[in-house]
Structures are given as C-alpha cells and as structure tokens.
Scaffold this active site. Sequence first.
Site, PDB file in Angstrom:
ATOM      1  N   GLU A  45      37.325  25.060  40.443  1.00 30.19           N
ATOM      2  CA  GLU A  45      37.033  25.917  41.595  1.00 30.19           C
ATOM      3  C   GLU A  45      36.004  26.987  41.224  1.00 30.19           C
ATOM      4  O   GLU A  45      36.099  27.610  40.171  1.00 30.19           O
ATOM      5  CB  GLU A  45      38.341  26.572  42.050  1.00 30.19           C
ATOM      6  CG  GLU A  45      38.228  27.522  43.219  1.00 30.19           C
ATOM      7  CD  GLU A  45      39.566  28.133  43.602  1.00 30.19           C
ATOM      8  OE1 GLU A  45      39.646  28.771  44.650  1.00 30.19           O
ATOM      9  OE2 GLU A  45      40.544  27.959  42.822  1.00 30.19           O
ATOM     10  N   LYS A 112      37.408  25.756  51.645  1.00 30.16           N
ATOM     11  CA  LYS A 112      38.835  25.939  51.361  1.00 30.16           C
ATOM     12  C   LYS A 112      39.573  26.407  52.606  1.00 30.16           C
ATOM     13  O   LYS A 112      39.147  27.341  53.288  1.00 30.16           O
ATOM     14  CB  LYS A 112      38.988  26.962  50.226  1.00 30.16           C
ATOM     15  CG  LYS A 112      40.396  27.144  49.686  1.00 30.16           C
ATOM     16  CD  LYS A 112      40.358  28.083  48.485  1.00 30.16           C
ATOM     17  CE  LYS A 112      41.712  28.290  47.847  1.00 30.16           C
ATOM     18  NZ  LYS A 112      41.650  29.157  46.652  1.00 30.16           N
ATOM     19  N   CYS A 148      42.422  24.215  45.228  1.00 28.08           N
ATOM     20  CA  CYS A 148      43.514  25.065  44.725  1.00 28.08           C
ATOM     21  C   CYS A 148      44.655  25.249  45.727  1.00 28.08           C
ATOM     22  O   CYS A 148      45.505  24.392  45.866  1.00 28.08           O
ATOM     23  CB  CYS A 148      42.953  26.404  44.249  1.00 28.08           C
ATOM     24  SG  CYS A 148      43.961  27.167  42.940  1.00 28.08           S
ATOM     25  N   ASN A 369      52.543  64.301  20.797  1.00 28.18           N
ATOM     26  CA  ASN A 369      51.414  63.692  21.489  1.00 28.18           C
ATOM     27  C   ASN A 369      50.079  64.087  20.870  1.00 28.18           C
ATOM     28  O   ASN A 369      49.114  63.316  20.912  1.00 28.18           O
ATOM     29  CB  ASN A 369      51.433  64.076  22.972  1.00 28.18           C
ATOM     30  CG  ASN A 369      52.578  63.412  23.726  1.00 28.18           C
ATOM     31  OD1 ASN A 369      53.125  62.404  23.275  1.00 28.18           O
ATOM     32  ND2 ASN A 369      52.936  63.964  24.861  1.00 28.18           N
TER      33      ASN A 369
END
Length: 539
Positions: A45, A112, A148, A369
């Site tokens: 595709e 499609k 698809c 941190n």
Amino acid sequence: MTKPLALAVAQYNLVVGDVSANAERILEALSEARSEGARLLLTPELALSGYPPEDLLLRPDFHRACEQEIARIAAATSDVVLVLGHPHMQNGRCYNAASVIRNGRVEATYHKHLLPNYSVFDEMRYFSRGEQPCVFELDGVRIGVTICEDLWEPAPVRAAYEAGAQVLLGLNASPFHLGKRALRLETLRARVAESGLPVLYCNCVGGQDELVFDGASFALDADGGLAWRAPSFSECLQVLRVDDGRWQSGLPLAPEPADEEEVYAALVTGVRDYVGKNGFPGAIIGLSGGIDSALTLAVAVDALGADKVRAVMLPSPYTAQMSLDDSREMVRRLGVRYDEIAIEPAMEVYHRMLAEQFRGLAEDATEENLQSRIRGNILMALSNKTGAIVLTTGNKSEMATGYATLYGDMAGGFAVLKDLYKCFVYRLSNWRNTQGEVIPRNIIVRPPSAELKPDQVDQDSLPPYEVLDAIVEAYMERDESPRELIARGFAEADVRRVVGLLKRNEYKRRQAPVGIRITRRGFGRDWRYPITSRYRDEY
C-alpha cells in the site's frame, strides 16, 4: 484457469517521501520479477510515497512528484503488469489508490473503499472513499484488487467477487503490534470463506517513526489453507503460481516467531530505520548499570553495529560499584566505545548555585532530578557535538507513571523501550541472552533502582511491576474502569495510585521523544488524552 499464473510479491522497505528512490526500488523489483517469469508484480500500500505520508499529502508538489514517477515506472511495464500503491489526485480529491499498469500506461485505478480512522490510523483526514471494484484480466484470469482495510470487512471483497474476480490481491501497510499476525490471518480466512477466492496479501516492512511494519505477507488458497508466508521484518520478493483457486505447493512457510523474538526484531528494525533513514551517524546511550539501558544498548548494537554505538556512564556518589562493574563488562562483551564522566562536580556546582533559593527547604525529588538533568545535558552535548542521536531508555511502565525525569533521562531523540512494560523488559533481556549472553546476569537479577539517593529501589515509589503493568495494560490499552479492576482483585489503593499517576503525567508524555510501538495501544498516535482535564473515574 488454463495454466498456472505467476505473480510476484515485493515485500519491501520503502521510505516516506523519497518518491524517486522508491520508484527505483519498484523498477528493480519489476526487473527481478521479469527474470523469474512473473506476469505481475504486487507492491505494498502506498509503495510509491511510503506509508504513512501524513501531511505530505496536503502538498501539491508532492502529488506532482508521484505523478512524474508513475509515468517513468509505466514505461518499464511492457511485459509485466504492475499493481502499484500510490496516492492519487482526481477532480480535487485525494485517494489511497492502486493502479494496474500495463504496456506503458495506467489501465485502471482502484480507490480504497474503507478508510481507517482509529488506533494509529488517520486516513479520513487525507483521503476520499472509493466506491467501485477493480477487476482486470491477465492470461485468462480475472484478478480483483483491494487495499488493506478493504480486507477487514466483507463488502469490498464481495464487490470484487460480484465483478467476476477469481483471485484477490491485497496491498497493505499493516503496522506491527503483538498478536497482529494471528489477527490478520484470522480476518483474511473469514474473507476467503465468504468469497471462495484465493488471496495474495502483500505487506510492507520497516520502521517509520513510531510505527514498525513486519511484512509477514502470505497467500491463502480458496479453502483458507495457508500456502505461503514471508519472513517477518525482512525484505523479500517471492514468485507464486496460482491455478484454479490454489497456490502452487512447496512454497516457503516462514516460521512463526515467539513473542520475544518478534518484539526484539521490531525494536531492532525501528532503531535501524529511524537512525538510518534520518541520516544520523550513530547512537549514544547513557548507561546506568540497570536493565533498561542494558537492553537498549543490546538493541542498538544489533541494529547499527558496535562501531556506530557509544555508551556513556555518568556515575554520581550514589552509583553502586556493581553498576560500574556490570556496565564495563557489558561494553566489553559488545565492543562499543565506552566513556565514564562523573557528575559529582556538576552536582556540587548546582547545589552551591541553588543554596540560597533552597535555604530552609528539605531535600526531596528536586535534588534527585537535578542529577538526571545533569546527565541529560551531558548526553545532549555529546549528541550536538558528534551528530549521533541519544536513545532514551525509559519503558512503558515509567512513561505511564511519570517515573522518569523531564529534561533528564527523557532527554533524547528516540525512545526504544517506550512501549515495553518493565516485566517484558526482563523477558526480552533473558531472551536476548539466549542468542548470545551480552547482558551480565547481575543486571537482570538485582532489584531495579534509579540510584539517585542511598539504598533506593523502584518499589519505594511504585507498586510491584507485576501489579503496575497489569493495571496500566488494563486501564490504558483495554479501557477497563477502576471499578472493574478492583472487582478483578486489584487492591483499591494500587488502582488509585497507578491511575492517578497515569493521568497526572500526560504533560510529560507529550514532551517525550517518539518511540517504537509494540502493543496494540502505545503512548503516541493512538493515545490522545487531554492534558488539562477534570474528568474523574468512578471507584
């Protein structure tokens, strides 16, 4: 059918937007198919544009480039029919198309029918729906074309059958997630049972940002029997012959990989293509002596080669000696460049700089941190200087709960383990060692720790990973409610804690690097929750 018809399938790794290079690959496939006696070549595709082209489809110049390459390709189709996936502009509308190209011209174009707009798909944003079937004749055989999603519902297949199709072709760009191969096969067998048509399913392969395509193309006989299966995560061009609803016997059936093997191949493919297709000269990984960075390093080396991977250990006063020893042993086994840069001098400078601002305030996660952000700064400086991309090492359990530092260990360009739960990280590390032991055993068996303060382990701040992962998977991937989780036996305190952390850390995930999608729902294209929200679950 009078005689077997030879059809070729190109399971190829194509690059989004590189229309000219994709055209060259298709021309090469045409030449190979011709040399092997094939009468037709089937591509995946949107093979010409690559999948998914996203907002490139909004640019007129992009469509003109595709049209120019279609004309160039058509000139090479004199004796081989090409079924080519490409975007198609017609009357101001864009279609996801497959053209039948024969004797130097486009003979027919299929649009499609079904446009997926769920999970990672967003096709309604770009494409209009087609309505007509496409069936053409080749050597006395009537061949139907689908794309698809058209194979996932009965109507488009029924339309091809009613138009006289005797064989069905499917062009696909079906992204990988765990369990997808079995789902495809089950779905296509349902279409075969409804139509009685043999099917040739061609899927693309390779990495595209967070998506990975596994290939695994296959052919089904008219009775649903599996006649051929291509290997996963590798290119191939296969010629198959079909006669009276059945494909020739003796075609290769690639073995079905175990989950660990399949996921590891997906990670390797994702890293290789993200680094390679974007032109990075290599990758940098910050080692910690923990399992996440160890697995990330193993994947990177398998994807890129040891010569393109650099490991950097950034110890603090809280880094255990075993972390240093294990990291040194792993890089020795893999043969990558390794550097150690102690961050204690930078920690001291930051403490002095902020002493007045923090006066009277107790130490907390802020100081932890800072260590992570110092490391992030150093890794990004090395990336800027060398051009190599920093691969981050956080896993899905950490992304869900925010157990990662923004601008610290989240700093980087690509998140290899972003969609991998902590428990699966252990499974995958053990599996990788069965292929050759590269991760020291001590890394796998020791309790996980961020090593940001004395005697720290992850379970100081989080539920056991077995519990945490199960709650996140149920809530995030299957949309189970907290009430359902509690009814299934999870402690209410754990459910409240994990769900609360997941919601509070959406702002972090929005700033995280893209990462490889492994599960059916990852923190990326298929997770779109608002950062600002006052919705509260019922308990």
